[in-house]
Design a protein around this motif. Structure first.
Motif, PDB file in Angstrom:
ATOM      1  N   GLN A 274      41.721  30.770  41.178  1.00  0.00           N
ATOM      2  CA  GLN A 274      42.999  31.453  41.388  1.00  0.00           C
ATOM      3  C   GLN A 274      42.966  32.465  42.530  1.00  0.00           C
ATOM      4  O   GLN A 274      43.993  32.699  43.193  1.00  0.00           O
ATOM      5  CB  GLN A 274      43.448  32.135  40.093  1.00  0.00           C
ATOM      6  CG  GLN A 274      42.495  33.154  39.528  1.00  0.00           C
ATOM      7  CD  GLN A 274      42.992  33.713  38.200  1.00  0.00           C
ATOM      8  OE1 GLN A 274      44.191  33.720  37.937  1.00  0.00           O
ATOM      9  NE2 GLN A 274      42.089  34.164  37.359  1.00  0.00           N
ATOM     10  N   SER A 275      41.831  33.076  42.806  1.00  0.00           N
ATOM     11  CA  SER A 275      41.765  34.060  43.893  1.00  0.00           C
ATOM     12  C   SER A 275      41.259  33.468  45.205  1.00  0.00           C
ATOM     13  O   SER A 275      41.057  34.199  46.183  1.00  0.00           O
ATOM     14  CB  SER A 275      40.874  35.235  43.486  1.00  0.00           C
ATOM     15  OG  SER A 275      39.552  34.803  43.207  1.00  0.00           O
ATOM     16  N   LEU A 276      41.082  32.150  45.248  1.00  0.00           N
ATOM     17  CA  LEU A 276      40.593  31.501  46.466  1.00  0.00           C
ATOM     18  C   LEU A 276      41.649  31.557  47.563  1.00  0.00           C
ATOM     19  O   LEU A 276      42.830  31.310  47.334  1.00  0.00           O
ATOM     20  CB  LEU A 276      40.241  30.040  46.169  1.00  0.00           C
ATOM     21  CG  LEU A 276      39.780  29.192  47.350  1.00  0.00           C
ATOM     22  CD1 LEU A 276      38.409  29.644  47.835  1.00  0.00           C
ATOM     23  CD2 LEU A 276      39.747  27.705  46.963  1.00  0.00           C
ATOM     24  N   SER A 277      41.225  31.879  48.780  1.00  0.00           N
ATOM     25  CA  SER A 277      42.082  31.806  49.953  1.00  0.00           C
ATOM     26  C   SER A 277      41.209  31.497  51.151  1.00  0.00           C
ATOM     27  O   SER A 277      39.975  31.496  51.058  1.00  0.00           O
ATOM     28  CB  SER A 277      42.837  33.121  50.170  1.00  0.00           C
ATOM     29  OG  SER A 277      41.943  34.148  50.566  1.00  0.00           O
ATOM     30  N   SER A 278      41.838  31.249  52.296  1.00  0.00           N
ATOM     31  CA  SER A 278      41.058  30.927  53.486  1.00  0.00           C
ATOM     32  C   SER A 278      40.183  32.105  53.903  1.00  0.00           C
ATOM     33  O   SER A 278      39.157  31.918  54.560  1.00  0.00           O
ATOM     34  CB  SER A 278      41.988  30.530  54.631  1.00  0.00           C
ATOM     35  OG  SER A 278      42.929  31.562  54.893  1.00  0.00           O
ATOM     36  N   ASN A 279      40.592  33.311  53.532  1.00  0.00           N
ATOM     37  CA  ASN A 279      39.806  34.502  53.859  1.00  0.00           C
ATOM     38  C   ASN A 279      38.945  34.992  52.707  1.00  0.00           C
ATOM     39  O   ASN A 279      38.255  36.003  52.838  1.00  0.00           O
ATOM     40  CB  ASN A 279      40.748  35.636  54.292  1.00  0.00           C
ATOM     41  CG  ASN A 279      41.536  35.303  55.539  1.00  0.00           C
ATOM     42  OD1 ASN A 279      40.989  34.723  56.482  1.00  0.00           O
ATOM     43  ND2 ASN A 279      42.812  35.634  55.549  1.00  0.00           N
ATOM     44  N   ASN A 280      38.998  34.293  51.590  1.00  0.00           N
ATOM     45  CA  ASN A 280      38.266  34.739  50.405  1.00  0.00           C
ATOM     46  C   ASN A 280      37.578  33.562  49.721  1.00  0.00           C
ATOM     47  O   ASN A 280      38.049  33.064  48.700  1.00  0.00           O
ATOM     48  CB  ASN A 280      39.214  35.439  49.430  1.00  0.00           C
ATOM     49  CG  ASN A 280      38.481  36.014  48.226  1.00  0.00           C
ATOM     50  OD1 ASN A 280      37.418  36.636  48.374  1.00  0.00           O
ATOM     51  ND2 ASN A 280      39.013  35.803  47.032  1.00  0.00           N
ATOM     52  N   PRO A 281      36.460  33.083  50.277  1.00  0.00           N
ATOM     53  CA  PRO A 281      35.699  32.027  49.599  1.00  0.00           C
ATOM     54  C   PRO A 281      35.118  32.557  48.299  1.00  0.00           C
ATOM     55  O   PRO A 281      34.921  33.776  48.147  1.00  0.00           O
ATOM     56  CB  PRO A 281      34.608  31.672  50.612  1.00  0.00           C
ATOM     57  CG  PRO A 281      34.455  32.892  51.456  1.00  0.00           C
ATOM     58  CD  PRO A 281      35.821  33.510  51.538  1.00  0.00           C
TER      59      PRO A 281
END
Length: 448
Positions: A274-281
């Protein structure tokens, strides 16, 4: 790595000796060499989110919705427009020698061989008319994140089951369109309207359609063939008179394949991602000791070997003679409805996390591929294997900015063209049969 000092001590007892001590350099310095196997090395894993995928230029379009416990809610929509109908002036217009009677009009989709999810469930398909024309970007492309404004209310809605093998009609899905649309087209042909002369003119009248799943659907993401024949809008009509018997005829409006594309969205709010993003692996330690890969949604895995240099402490000189990486899918995360990818690719990531196009190996000029080895009997020994000897030989002894990592992802045939997925267990995953394994063969030299 776990506790390195403990690991190195235990290695002396747990490694397999391939041969006895030997001496090299008869007339020089006497050096003893020991062959050892290291089987308890910890590989660090992270799930990464890449850029959006290009979906123009594919030979398929996607539509449907599936709730995956591992990857979240995946919803696919497709957008495309049509070439104008070709018609005969002997049947339509002032020079017609027959009378035309409209019968019906339908959209026909041809099933492709890929689906993702439970195809036995009832599915809802909404067709929306587009409010704007489809325009490509400056690279002549559109992506999984692209969209085009469409009407709020569906033009047509139908429910269907994706046909199983050997069904009577197992190749196409035909959806009846409103008769008013067909009658309007007949009127335009009778008037020989300029709107039907060119593709550019026609899409000012009919801008195209969007296919979407039902809001509450939880079945499958389907793929449909995209080529010069399908999808197609087919108008059926009957001609009467002209000195011949009544005839049933059809006129097809084919898709302009160059602008057709699919939009694929994901909702990971109820998953470990759920907290995955392109800036947050996300490291595997934060996602249940698992990492995730998937095709068109852009998920891939980063592999790091931060403690590789610790094996240099095994002796005066340590040489890696061979290294094999085994990747095991987590049991229960794949099935006949969500099949594993046939191949995985392994590539370099530089110190800035940028993929390098060629896997660095003196013997090859392409990325390294691991083919699925499937245990269809017991389901306990399904894996992919990679020879990482050259990579680890190169990395051994490097420090800081000179170190790199590896990128594991679906190969191009599936990464850019399917939603196939993979969940891998890290070195601490509870089920040891699903853990990633790196086996390193080394030769250790100790000067006398």
């Amino acid at each position: 790595m776990k506790c390195l000092s403990y690991f190195l001590c235990c290695t002396l007892f747990l490694v397999s000796c391939i041969s006895d001590d030997f001496t090299v350099g008869d007339n020089l310095v006497s050096v003893k060499g020991r062959n050892m196997i290291i089987e308890d090395y910890t590989v660090e894993l992270e799930t990464h989110l890449g850029d959006s995928s290009v979906t123009t230029g594919l030979a398929r379009i996607f539509e449907g919705k599936y709730h995956s416990p591992d990857f979240g809610i995946i919803a696919a929509h497709s957008y495309f427009d049509f070439n104008p109908p070709g018609y005969s002036q002997s049947e339509f217009g002032s020079d017609a020698i027959v009378t035309v009677k409209f019968d019906s009009i339908s959209l026909i989709l041809r099933y492709d061989d890929f689906s993702y999810g439970d195809t036995t469930q009832l599915q809802t398909l909404h067709i929306y008319k587009l409010k704007q024309t489809i325009e490509l970007d400056e690279k002549s492309q559109l992506y999984t994140t692209s969209s085009v404004a469409a009407d709020t209310d569906p033009w047509v809605t139908c429910q269907f089951y994706r046909p199983q093998e050997h069904w009577e009609n197992d190749t196409t899905l035909e959806i009846r369109l409103p008769d008013e649309f067909g009658l309007e087209l007949v009127d335009l042909m009778q008037a020989q309207s300029d709107l039907l002369e060119t593709y550019v003119n026609f899409r000012t009248y009919f801008k195209g359609i969007k296919l979407s799943p039902g809001t509450d659907d939880n079945a499958a993401v389907n793929s449909f063939v995209l080529n010069s024949e399908y999808p197609v809008i087919r108008l059926h009509y009957t001609t009467i008179g002209g000195g011949v018997a009544t005839e049933e005829n059809k006129i097809d409006m084919t898709v302009n394949t160059s602008v057709a594309f699919s939009q694929i969205g994901t909702d990971r709010s109820n998953t470990v991602l759920q907290s995955l993003s392109s800036n947050n692996p996300l490291p595997s330690t934060e996602t249940g000791n698992k990492v995730h890969l998937q095709g068109l949604t852009g998920l891939y895995t980063k592999l790091s070997f931060p403690d590789l240099n610790e094996i240099l402490k095994l002796g005066k000189q340590v040489i890696i003679s061979s290294a094999i990486l085994y990747v095991y899918p987590v049991s229960g995360t794949y099935s006949g409805f969500t099949p594993l990818p046939a191949n995985l690719s392994l590539n370099y990531l530089d110190e800035n996390g940028k993929a390098i196009d060629i896997y660095v190996d003196p013997s090859t000029i392409t990325v390294q591929s691991g083919t699925l080895v499937e245990d269809n009997i017991y389901g306990r020994n399904t894996y992919y294997a990679f020879d990482v000897t050259s990579y680890l030989q190169y990395e051994l002894g490097l420090i800081g900015m000179y170190k790199s990592s590896l990128q594991l992802y679906l190969d191009d045939t599936e990464k850019n063209n399917t939603l196939k997925s993979l969940v891998l267990g890290d070195s601490s995953f509870p089920n040891d049969e699903n853990r990633i394994k790196l086996i390193i063969y080394v030769v250790v030299y100790d000067n006398e």
